[in-house]
Design a protein around this motif. Structure first.
Motif, short mmCIF file in Angstrom:
data_model
loop_
_atom_site.label_atom_id
_atom_site.label_comp_id
_atom_site.label_asym_id
_atom_site.label_seq_id
_atom_site.Cartn_x
_atom_site.Cartn_y
_atom_site.Cartn_z
N ILE A 1 0.84 -1.21 0.00
CA ILE A 1 0.00 0.00 0.00
C ILE A 1 0.87 1.25 0.00
CG2 ILE A 1 -1.58 1.37 1.44
CD1 ILE A 1 -2.81 -1.38 2.31
N LEU A 2 1.90 1.27 0.84
CA LEU A 2 2.77 2.45 0.92
C LEU A 2 3.54 2.67 -0.38
CD1 LEU A 2 4.05 2.13 4.59
CD2 LEU A 2 2.42 3.79 3.69
N ILE A 3 4.00 1.59 -0.99
CA ILE A 3 4.73 1.71 -2.27
C ILE A 3 3.79 2.24 -3.34
CG2 ILE A 3 5.80 0.38 -4.14
CD1 ILE A 3 7.14 -1.34 -1.94
N GLU B 1 1.84 9.38 -5.73
CA GLU B 1 2.30 10.74 -5.43
C GLU B 1 3.34 11.20 -6.43
OE1 GLU B 1 3.67 10.81 -1.40
OE2 GLU B 1 1.70 10.28 -0.60
N ILE B 2 4.24 10.33 -6.81
CA ILE B 2 5.27 10.68 -7.79
C ILE B 2 4.63 10.98 -9.13
CG2 ILE B 2 7.20 9.76 -9.14
CD1 ILE B 2 8.09 8.28 -6.57
N GLU C 1 6.44 14.78 -19.00
CA GLU C 1 5.91 13.56 -19.61
C GLU C 1 6.93 12.43 -19.46
OE1 GLU C 1 2.82 11.61 -21.27
OE2 GLU C 1 2.85 13.73 -20.78
N PRO C 2 6.53 11.29 -18.88
CA PRO C 2 7.49 10.20 -18.70
C PRO C 2 7.90 9.60 -20.04
CG PRO C 2 5.30 9.52 -17.96
CD PRO C 2 5.21 10.96 -18.36
N SER D 1 6.66 1.79 -14.65
CA SER D 1 5.58 2.13 -13.73
C SER D 1 4.35 1.26 -13.96
CB SER D 1 5.22 3.61 -13.85
OG SER D 1 4.70 3.86 -15.15
N LEU D 2 4.18 0.70 -15.15
CA LEU D 2 3.03 -0.14 -15.41
C LEU D 2 3.26 -1.60 -15.03
CD1 LEU D 2 1.91 1.26 -18.88
CD2 LEU D 2 0.96 1.77 -16.63
N ALA D 3 4.50 -1.94 -14.70
CA ALA D 3 4.79 -3.31 -14.30
C ALA D 3 4.08 -3.59 -12.98
CB ALA D 3 6.29 -3.51 -14.15
#
Length: 171
Positions: free
Chosen positions: A93-95, A101-102, A109-110, A118-120
């Motif tokens: 949950i924290l991760i 937040e990031i 734009e990433p 990030s989608l993994a």
């Protein structure tokens, strides 16, 4: 006089029976706090875990019943598994909150590579006891017996697998 002898013998038996229970509590505490150490959720869960283990230690110290004393070992093992799973759930949950937040604060734009990272999916970690997998005792006389039990264990492990989940088995 007989009552005093009985009380003395019973007290010494209680003290002797306390030793493996105390060891089980220490082992469980060590395992839980080693897992918790350095995790994001350490500040959230540490006080709760300390308090719960202290309550169990107090319960052991004040216990006057051999059966209750023996049941504390089972309670501690169950508690250890619950705490390990709670650590993994809270950490996940924290991760996820940090990633959110990031992503929310990022105005740039990433890149394609950052998108794929990030989608993994994050793998969940589930801790189970070996006793949960194997509810019976084994009687081994031959190599065939070993293979038979290993096959059964393999099927149970495969059935326990879930997508995006890592299974830790506590012995």
């Amino acid at each position: 006089d007989l009552l005093d002898k009985f009380n003395n013998l019973y007290d010494s038996l209680l003290q002797e029976m306390q030793k493996p229970v105390d060891e089980a509590v220490q082992d469980a505490m060590k395992r839980v706090f080693n897992e918790l150490n350095g995790k994001l959720c350490q500040g959230v869960l540490e006080d709760k875990f300390i308090k719960t283990f202290k309550e169990i230690k107090d319960k052991i110290e004040t216990c006057n019943d051999l059966a209750v004393l023996q049941s504390i070992i089972l309670e501690v093992n169950t508690l250890k598994l619950r705490f390990l799973n709670e650590i993994n759930s809270e950490e996940e949950i924290l991760i996820n909150n940090q990633k959110t937040e990031i992503n929310d604060t990022s105005i740039v734009e990433p890149t394609e590579q950052e998108n794929s990272v990030s989608l993994a999916p994050i793998k969940k970690i589930k801790t189970i006891s070996f006793k949960e997998l194997n509810k019976s005792s084994w009687q081994i006389e031959t190599e065939a017996d070993v293979k038979k039990y290993i096959d059964v264990l393999e099927k149970q492990l495969i059935n326990s697998l879930e997508e995006n989940t890592i299974i830790n088995i506590e012995f």
